[in-house]
Scaffold this motif. Sequence first.
Motif, PDB file in Angstrom:
ATOM      1  N   VAL A   1      60.746  58.889  75.318  1.00  0.00           N
ATOM      2  CA  VAL A   1      60.123  57.588  75.096  1.00  0.00           C
ATOM      3  C   VAL A   1      61.038  56.513  75.662  1.00  0.00           C
ATOM      4  O   VAL A   1      62.234  56.739  75.873  1.00  0.00           O
ATOM      5  CB  VAL A   1      59.854  57.322  73.594  1.00  0.00           C
ATOM      6  N   SER A   2      60.456  55.345  75.891  1.00  0.00           N
ATOM      7  CA  SER A   2      61.236  54.286  76.533  1.00  0.00           C
ATOM      8  C   SER A   2      62.075  53.482  75.557  1.00  0.00           C
ATOM      9  O   SER A   2      63.095  52.903  75.932  1.00  0.00           O
ATOM     10  CB  SER A   2      60.298  53.338  77.300  1.00  0.00           C
ATOM     11  N   ARG A   3      61.651  53.418  74.289  1.00  0.00           N
ATOM     12  CA  ARG A   3      62.375  52.603  73.313  1.00  0.00           C
ATOM     13  C   ARG A   3      62.601  53.378  72.018  1.00  0.00           C
ATOM     14  O   ARG A   3      61.768  54.206  71.626  1.00  0.00           O
ATOM     15  CB  ARG A   3      61.580  51.338  72.979  1.00  0.00           C
ATOM     16  N   TRP A   4      63.705  53.107  71.354  1.00  0.00           N
ATOM     17  CA  TRP A   4      63.979  53.715  70.060  1.00  0.00           C
ATOM     18  C   TRP A   4      62.898  53.367  69.040  1.00  0.00           C
ATOM     19  O   TRP A   4      62.502  54.196  68.212  1.00  0.00           O
ATOM     20  CB  TRP A   4      65.341  53.257  69.537  1.00  0.00           C
ATOM     21  N   GLU A   5      62.382  52.148  69.128  1.00  0.00           N
ATOM     22  CA  GLU A   5      61.371  51.697  68.181  1.00  0.00           C
ATOM     23  C   GLU A   5      60.115  52.551  68.222  1.00  0.00           C
ATOM     24  O   GLU A   5      59.370  52.632  67.233  1.00  0.00           O
ATOM     25  CB  GLU A   5      61.021  50.228  68.451  1.00  0.00           C
ATOM     26  N   ASP A   6      59.879  53.211  69.364  1.00  0.00           N
ATOM     27  CA  ASP A   6      58.699  54.079  69.475  1.00  0.00           C
ATOM     28  C   ASP A   6      58.841  55.337  68.623  1.00  0.00           C
ATOM     29  O   ASP A   6      57.846  56.029  68.375  1.00  0.00           O
ATOM     30  CB  ASP A   6      58.474  54.480  70.935  1.00  0.00           C
ATOM     31  N   LEU A   7      60.056  55.651  68.201  1.00  0.00           N
ATOM     32  CA  LEU A   7      60.298  56.834  67.384  1.00  0.00           C
ATOM     33  C   LEU A   7      60.242  56.533  65.890  1.00  0.00           C
ATOM     34  O   LEU A   7      60.079  57.443  65.079  1.00  0.00           O
ATOM     35  CB  LEU A   7      61.675  57.430  67.708  1.00  0.00           C
ATOM     36  N   GLU A   8      60.398  55.269  65.536  1.00  0.00           N
ATOM     37  CA  GLU A   8      60.476  54.913  64.134  1.00  0.00           C
ATOM     38  C   GLU A   8      59.089  54.832  63.500  1.00  0.00           C
ATOM     39  O   GLU A   8      58.129  54.374  64.122  1.00  0.00           O
ATOM     40  CB  GLU A   8      61.187  53.567  63.963  1.00  0.00           C
ATOM     41  N   VAL A   9      59.019  55.294  62.245  1.00  0.00           N
ATOM     42  CA  VAL A   9      57.807  55.175  61.441  1.00  0.00           C
ATOM     43  C   VAL A   9      58.189  54.331  60.229  1.00  0.00           C
ATOM     44  O   VAL A   9      58.878  54.818  59.327  1.00  0.00           O
ATOM     45  CB  VAL A   9      57.270  56.546  60.998  1.00  0.00           C
ATOM     46  N   PRO A  10      57.798  53.062  60.191  1.00  0.00           N
ATOM     47  CA  PRO A  10      58.283  52.146  59.149  1.00  0.00           C
ATOM     48  C   PRO A  10      58.027  52.647  57.737  1.00  0.00           C
ATOM     49  O   PRO A  10      56.927  53.136  57.434  1.00  0.00           O
ATOM     50  CB  PRO A  10      57.492  50.857  59.426  1.00  0.00           C
ATOM     51  N   PRO A  11      59.035  52.560  56.872  1.00  0.00           N
ATOM     52  CA  PRO A  11      58.851  52.940  55.467  1.00  0.00           C
ATOM     53  C   PRO A  11      57.719  52.144  54.828  1.00  0.00           C
ATOM     54  O   PRO A  11      57.594  50.937  55.036  1.00  0.00           O
ATOM     55  CB  PRO A  11      60.206  52.594  54.829  1.00  0.00           C
ATOM     56  N   GLY A  12      56.863  52.838  54.080  1.00  0.00           N
ATOM     57  CA  GLY A  12      55.767  52.180  53.387  1.00  0.00           C
ATOM     58  C   GLY A  12      54.519  51.975  54.225  1.00  0.00           C
ATOM     59  O   GLY A  12      53.483  51.553  53.703  1.00  0.00           O
ATOM     60  N   SER A  13      54.578  52.288  55.505  1.00  0.00           N
ATOM     61  CA  SER A  13      53.424  52.065  56.382  1.00  0.00           C
ATOM     62  C   SER A  13      52.364  53.140  56.167  1.00  0.00           C
ATOM     63  O   SER A  13      52.649  54.251  55.682  1.00  0.00           O
ATOM     64  CB  SER A  13      53.863  52.071  57.847  1.00  0.00           C
ATOM     65  N   GLU A  14      51.133  52.819  56.532  1.00  0.00           N
ATOM     66  CA  GLU A  14      50.047  53.793  56.423  1.00  0.00           C
ATOM     67  C   GLU A  14      50.300  54.985  57.346  1.00  0.00           C
ATOM     68  O   GLU A  14      49.963  56.125  57.017  1.00  0.00           O
ATOM     69  CB  GLU A  14      48.710  53.124  56.765  1.00  0.00           C
ATOM     70  N   GLN A  15      50.891  54.723  58.503  1.00  0.00           N
ATOM     71  CA  GLN A  15      51.226  55.811  59.418  1.00  0.00           C
ATOM     72  C   GLN A  15      52.179  56.798  58.756  1.00  0.00           C
ATOM     73  O   GLN A  15      52.013  58.015  58.869  1.00  0.00           O
ATOM     74  CB  GLN A  15      51.848  55.262  60.695  1.00  0.00           C
ATOM     75  N   ARG A  16      53.165  56.261  58.049  1.00  0.00           N
ATOM     76  CA  ARG A  16      54.140  57.120  57.389  1.00  0.00           C
ATOM     77  C   ARG A  16      53.495  57.933  56.275  1.00  0.00           C
ATOM     78  O   ARG A  16      53.771  59.127  56.114  1.00  0.00           O
ATOM     79  CB  ARG A  16      55.295  56.285  56.838  1.00  0.00           C
ATOM     80  N   LYS A  17      52.643  57.293  55.483  1.00  0.00           N
ATOM     81  CA  LYS A  17      51.959  57.993  54.407  1.00  0.00           C
ATOM     82  C   LYS A  17      51.115  59.133  54.957  1.00  0.00           C
ATOM     83  O   LYS A  17      51.092  60.233  54.394  1.00  0.00           O
ATOM     84  CB  LYS A  17      51.089  57.019  53.612  1.00  0.00           C
ATOM     85  N   SER A  18      50.427  58.875  56.061  1.00  0.00           N
ATOM     86  CA  SER A  18      49.586  59.907  56.672  1.00  0.00           C
ATOM     87  C   SER A  18      50.427  61.061  57.211  1.00  0.00           C
ATOM     88  O   SER A  18      50.085  62.240  57.040  1.00  0.00           O
ATOM     89  CB  SER A  18      48.767  59.288  57.806  1.00  0.00           C
ATOM     90  N   MET A  19      51.556  60.730  57.860  1.00  0.00           N
ATOM     91  CA  MET A  19      52.428  61.768  58.398  1.00  0.00           C
ATOM     92  C   MET A  19      53.057  62.607  57.294  1.00  0.00           C
ATOM     93  O   MET A  19      53.181  63.832  57.424  1.00  0.00           O
ATOM     94  CB  MET A  19      53.514  61.141  59.271  1.00  0.00           C
ATOM     95  N   LEU A  20      53.451  61.961  56.202  1.00  0.00           N
ATOM     96  CA  LEU A  20      54.027  62.697  55.068  1.00  0.00           C
ATOM     97  C   LEU A  20      53.024  63.663  54.466  1.00  0.00           C
ATOM     98  O   LEU A  20      53.357  64.813  54.147  1.00  0.00           O
ATOM     99  CB  LEU A  20      54.519  61.711  54.003  1.00  0.00           C
ATOM    100  N   ALA A  21      51.789  63.217  54.311  1.00  0.00           N
ATOM    101  CA  ALA A  21      50.744  64.083  53.747  1.00  0.00           C
ATOM    102  C   ALA A  21      50.496  65.294  54.648  1.00  0.00           C
ATOM    103  O   ALA A  21      50.374  66.425  54.179  1.00  0.00           O
ATOM    104  CB  ALA A  21      49.456  63.289  53.545  1.00  0.00           C
ATOM    105  N   ALA A  22      50.447  65.047  55.961  1.00  0.00           N
ATOM    106  CA  ALA A  22      50.218  66.145  56.898  1.00  0.00           C
ATOM    107  C   ALA A  22      51.407  67.102  56.913  1.00  0.00           C
ATOM    108  O   ALA A  22      51.232  68.336  56.989  1.00  0.00           O
ATOM    109  CB  ALA A  22      49.971  65.588  58.297  1.00  0.00           C
ATOM    110  N   PHE A  23      52.610  66.554  56.827  1.00  0.00           N
ATOM    111  CA  PHE A  23      53.820  67.385  56.831  1.00  0.00           C
ATOM    112  C   PHE A  23      53.866  68.265  55.582  1.00  0.00           C
ATOM    113  O   PHE A  23      54.164  69.465  55.646  1.00  0.00           O
ATOM    114  CB  PHE A  23      55.060  66.501  56.904  1.00  0.00           C
ATOM    115  N   GLU A  24      53.578  67.705  54.419  1.00  0.00           N
ATOM    116  CA  GLU A  24      53.581  68.470  53.175  1.00  0.00           C
ATOM    117  C   GLU A  24      52.518  69.561  53.206  1.00  0.00           C
ATOM    118  O   GLU A  24      52.747  70.684  52.732  1.00  0.00           O
ATOM    119  CB  GLU A  24      53.364  67.536  51.979  1.00  0.00           C
TER     120      GLU A  24
END
Length: 217
Positions: free
Chosen positions: A185-208
């Motif tokens: 990826v071109s930027r570090w920010e593209d790798l981050e998933v902000p704490p508390g975000s809907e994206q993070r919640k969805s990724m956590l559910a899929a990971f579990e």
Amino acid sequence: MDTQKSTMTFYDIASGPPVVHPCAPNPWKARYALNFSKTSYRTEWVPLADVAATRTRLGVPAVRKHADGTDFLTLPILHDPSSPTSSSSTTQQQHQEKGTFVGDSFDIALHLHNKQSSSPDDGGEGGAHPPLFPLNSLALHRAFNAHVDALFSESGGVQLVMSYIPFDPATAEATKAKMARRVGVSRWEDLEVPPGSEQRKSMLAAFEAALGSGLAT
């Protein structure tokens, strides 16, 4: 036996200052094995920016690859000065008169088990400490380790921790840029998933769900 010469050295990734502490999951797995087996060891803290150079200097081959196909030179590494002979581990690099270097968290646990196990039928040498792996369970633990490792590598587990890496402020930007390039990826920010975000919640559910489904089969 000279205690100092027989003490193992554990190479671990150091968190950023001011307080240095364990922060990476794979070295933690090996550290748990060292502590449970009551092994005498000292920690060699390696700044994140120096990890690749340290592994290269010690001559320990990589056990995994980056997304771009290059060697992923990471830690942990265990140096056992009292074990100069080869064992079944494929990640050990032999150094004449310097002992054995083991460069994978599961293989470190296996090395300690073989060295100190009280269950010689399970691969140990009949030592005084309890075995790290119960009798006839090595294949199960190896499969579990491979399953969890694959999930973190391929199912978003690594990306979930990006926001929490305790970088050294002095080298943070250079390290982030290098890690971003490795992932593609071109930027570090593209790798981050902000704490508390809907994206993070969805990724956590899929990971579990992926973790549970893999263990149930």
